[in-house]
Scaffold this motif. Structure first.
Motif, PDB file in Angstrom:
ATOM      1  N   GLY A  46      39.163   6.874  68.286  1.00 31.49           N
ATOM      2  CA  GLY A  46      38.175   6.444  69.266  1.00 31.49           C
ATOM      3  C   GLY A  46      37.958   7.381  70.427  1.00 31.49           C
ATOM      4  O   GLY A  46      37.167   7.085  71.333  1.00 31.49           O
ATOM      5  N   CYS A  47      38.613   8.532  70.419  1.00 32.51           N
ATOM      6  CA  CYS A  47      38.452   9.480  71.530  1.00 32.51           C
ATOM      7  C   CYS A  47      37.061  10.112  71.478  1.00 32.51           C
ATOM      8  O   CYS A  47      36.642  10.609  70.422  1.00 32.51           O
ATOM      9  CB  CYS A  47      39.518  10.577  71.450  1.00 32.51           C
ATOM     10  SG  CYS A  47      41.203   9.978  71.654  1.00 32.51           S
TER      11      CYS A  47
ATOM     12  N   GLY B 162      36.405   4.975  76.588  1.00 32.44           N
ATOM     13  CA  GLY B 162      37.631   4.694  77.319  1.00 32.44           C
ATOM     14  C   GLY B 162      38.853   5.370  76.721  1.00 32.44           C
ATOM     15  O   GLY B 162      39.976   5.132  77.164  1.00 32.44           O
ATOM     16  N   LYS B 163      38.647   6.248  75.744  1.00 36.52           N
ATOM     17  CA  LYS B 163      39.755   6.964  75.118  1.00 36.52           C
ATOM     18  C   LYS B 163      39.480   8.465  75.144  1.00 36.52           C
ATOM     19  O   LYS B 163      38.425   8.911  74.690  1.00 36.52           O
ATOM     20  CB  LYS B 163      39.972   6.492  73.685  1.00 36.52           C
ATOM     21  CG  LYS B 163      40.463   5.050  73.586  1.00 36.52           C
ATOM     22  CD  LYS B 163      40.781   4.675  72.144  1.00 36.52           C
ATOM     23  CE  LYS B 163      41.346   3.264  72.064  1.00 36.52           C
ATOM     24  NZ  LYS B 163      41.716   2.903  70.663  1.00 36.52           N
TER      25      LYS B 163
ATOM     26  N   LEU C  13      36.123  10.169  83.767  1.00 37.48           N
ATOM     27  CA  LEU C  13      34.888   9.695  84.392  1.00 37.48           C
ATOM     28  C   LEU C  13      33.704   9.701  83.428  1.00 37.48           C
ATOM     29  O   LEU C  13      32.745   8.949  83.627  1.00 37.48           O
ATOM     30  CB  LEU C  13      34.557  10.552  85.617  1.00 37.48           C
ATOM     31  CG  LEU C  13      35.511  10.411  86.810  1.00 37.48           C
ATOM     32  CD1 LEU C  13      35.106  11.361  87.934  1.00 37.48           C
ATOM     33  CD2 LEU C  13      35.552   8.969  87.332  1.00 37.48           C
ATOM     34  N   GLU C  14      33.774  10.527  82.395  1.00 38.95           N
ATOM     35  CA  GLU C  14      32.624  10.674  81.506  1.00 38.95           C
ATOM     36  C   GLU C  14      32.773   9.952  80.160  1.00 38.95           C
ATOM     37  O   GLU C  14      31.802   9.812  79.430  1.00 38.95           O
ATOM     38  CB  GLU C  14      32.368  12.163  81.237  1.00 38.95           C
ATOM     39  CG  GLU C  14      31.891  12.942  82.461  1.00 38.95           C
ATOM     40  CD  GLU C  14      30.448  12.618  82.857  1.00 38.95           C
ATOM     41  OE1 GLU C  14      29.706  12.071  82.013  1.00 38.95           O
ATOM     42  OE2 GLU C  14      30.077  12.919  84.005  1.00 38.95           O
TER      43      GLU C  14
ATOM     44  N   ASN D 117      38.537   3.898  83.840  1.00 37.66           N
ATOM     45  CA  ASN D 117      39.413   3.052  83.013  1.00 37.66           C
ATOM     46  C   ASN D 117      39.587   3.743  81.672  1.00 37.66           C
ATOM     47  O   ASN D 117      38.981   3.372  80.675  1.00 37.66           O
ATOM     48  CB  ASN D 117      38.822   1.654  82.838  1.00 37.66           C
ATOM     49  CG  ASN D 117      39.736   0.730  82.056  1.00 37.66           C
ATOM     50  OD1 ASN D 117      40.943   0.969  81.974  1.00 37.66           O
ATOM     51  ND2 ASN D 117      39.169  -0.308  81.463  1.00 37.66           N
ATOM     52  N   ALA D 118      40.420   4.785  81.670  1.00 37.34           N
ATOM     53  CA  ALA D 118      40.564   5.635  80.486  1.00 37.34           C
ATOM     54  C   ALA D 118      42.018   5.705  80.046  1.00 37.34           C
ATOM     55  O   ALA D 118      42.943   5.647  80.863  1.00 37.34           O
ATOM     56  CB  ALA D 118      40.042   7.037  80.770  1.00 37.34           C
ATOM     57  N   GLU D 119      42.201   5.878  78.756  1.00 42.96           N
ATOM     58  CA  GLU D 119      43.529   6.038  78.163  1.00 42.96           C
ATOM     59  C   GLU D 119      43.630   7.431  77.559  1.00 42.96           C
ATOM     60  O   GLU D 119      42.737   7.859  76.817  1.00 42.96           O
ATOM     61  CB  GLU D 119      43.740   4.991  77.067  1.00 42.96           C
ATOM     62  CG  GLU D 119      45.007   5.194  76.255  1.00 42.96           C
ATOM     63  CD  GLU D 119      45.045   4.341  74.994  1.00 42.96           C
ATOM     64  OE1 GLU D 119      46.021   4.488  74.230  1.00 42.96           O
ATOM     65  OE2 GLU D 119      44.081   3.570  74.753  1.00 42.96           O
TER      66      GLU D 119
END
Length: 404
Positions: free
Chosen positions: A271-272, A193-194, A188-189, A227-229
């Motif tokens: 990209g995390c 998106g990674k 959520l935060e 929308n996270a991986e």
């Protein structure tokens, strides 16, 4: 707050030793390798309150306590320290009792059991911190007058079979629940998106955190509009105690800050921007990587790690996933002291307020919307509607009760 060794191998070695079963930092005793016969306890320093130990032993209700930890020691700011703080809280109300920290320096399962064997005759209570101490069942049987608190595992006999012992209170936790809350918060935060989770060694408790985190990310995507991986780097995949590849991002140690930083930086380079860190002392390296980056947040583990996140005028901690060990250690020490202690193997979770997340004002950096979503999810975990995946509950992070 452990290097991979097969459970069957380690328990077999431990069985050869014995028969089977039916805060402020203090100086630490260390258990070092013995070239001839595995391990032996080498006392470099005495524990706190040494001068009062003899007198304490003569005082009714006073306990001589030892805490045997992983290489990261009782000041790791996480797993070991929370257990140690539970002992210190007990001593505050029982000042005649004493505690001696013992750090097993290798993380090897056979060495861990030997470290306990080396000191068993000297203490009333021994607190064993971690899965690597599972094979103390035989020691407990041979020393019925000593009480043991075993954290993160159940005792096993000389054949490696799980047993229950009258003098062992063994507590395991539903780490997957705390990991789940961390995964929801991360998903959520995140701005990129990674997200990712970094672990120490693929012991069951650590895999529980990983699978729970992945479950939380999937839940937030499916139910909360995220929308996270969850990013995994194949070269850091973990191998659990059954030799199964569990994926994830494993440092390979709970006391290797340098490699922790390497793993953390690799994920940041992917990209995390939110990383859940369940790696003991190795996690300090991930914290450093996050502090040296820009726009990266970390989720602490086991205890509230907000103070560890200070980075100049900023703080990198988003929140912390909680495993409430200290409270449960203190509770059992009180039971030993007042004569109500009962051994057993217990599994603790949100239903006993033993798992959770930090939401106290000034100790997190989550939005009100995220806290609201987490509070709702907590209620569903507590009543059993949501059951996150764990290492051995036959549930997968992409298919668990409450997701569909």
């Amino acid at each position: 707050m452990k290097k991979f060794v097969s459970v069957v191998f380690s328990l077999a070695l431990a069985g050869a030793l014995l028969t089977g079963c039916g805060g402020s930092q203090a100086p630490e005793t260390t258990a070092a390798p013995n070239e001839a016969a595995g391990t032996e306890a080498v006392k470099e320093e005495k524990g706190p309150s040494e001068e009062g130990q003899e007198a304490a032993g003569e005082t009714a209700g006073a306990l001589k306590i030892a805490i045997v930890s992983s290489p990261s020691g009782v000041d790791d700011g996480s797993f070991n320290e929370d257990n140690y703080n539970g002992i210190l809280a007990f001593i505050e109300s029982h000042p005649d009792s004493t505690v001696t920290p013992v750090r097993e320096e290798t993380g090897d399962t056979t060495a861990a059991v030997q470290a306990v064997q080396d000191i068993v005759a000297d203490y009333d209570v021994i607190v064993c911190c971690g899965f690597q101490f599972a094979a103390i069942g035989a020691i407990a049987t041979d020393n019925p007058d000593v009480k043991f608190l075993l954290v993160d595992s159940y005792p096993s006999d000389a054949e490696g079979t799980e047993v229950a012992c009258d003098n062992v209170y063994a507590m395991t936790f539903k780490e997957q629940e705390s990991g789940f809350f961390a995964g929801v918060a991360a998903a959520l935060e995140t701005q990129t998106g990674k997200v990712a989770v970094v672990n120490g060694i693929a012991y069951p408790s650590n895999v529980n955190y990983q699978y729970g985190f992945e479950s939380g990310v999937n839940y937030a995507n499916a139910k909360l509009g995220a929308n996270a991986e969850a990013v995994e780097i194949a070269s850091y995949a973990g191998t659990d105690v059954t030799n199964a590849n569990v994926g994830g991002n494993y440092v390979g140690s709970f006391a290797d800050e340098a490699t922790g930083k390497v793993v953390g930086k690799a994920l940041i380079d992917e990209g995390c921007d939110v990383i859940f860190v369940a790696a003991g002392g190795s996690g300090n390296g991930v914290f450093t990587a996050a502090k040296e980056a820009s726009g990266v947040k970390v989720i602490g583990c086991d205890v509230d790690q907000y103070d560890d996140g200070v980075n100049g005028a900023d703080n990198i901690i988003l929140t912390s996933g909680l495993k409430v060990m200290g409270m449960n250690v203190e509770k059992q020490l009180n039971a030993i002291s007042d004569g109500t202690f009962a051994g057993g193997n217990v599994l603790l979770g949100a239903d006993t307020d033993s798992t959770g997340f930090v939401k106290e004002e000034g100790r997190h950096q989550m939005s009100e919307e995220t806290i609201k979503a987490l509070d709702e999810a907590y209620g569903l975990v507590k009543d059993g509607t949501i059951v996150p995946a764990a290492n051995f509950n036959n549930i997968q992070p992409d298919n668990f009760p409450g997701l569909n």
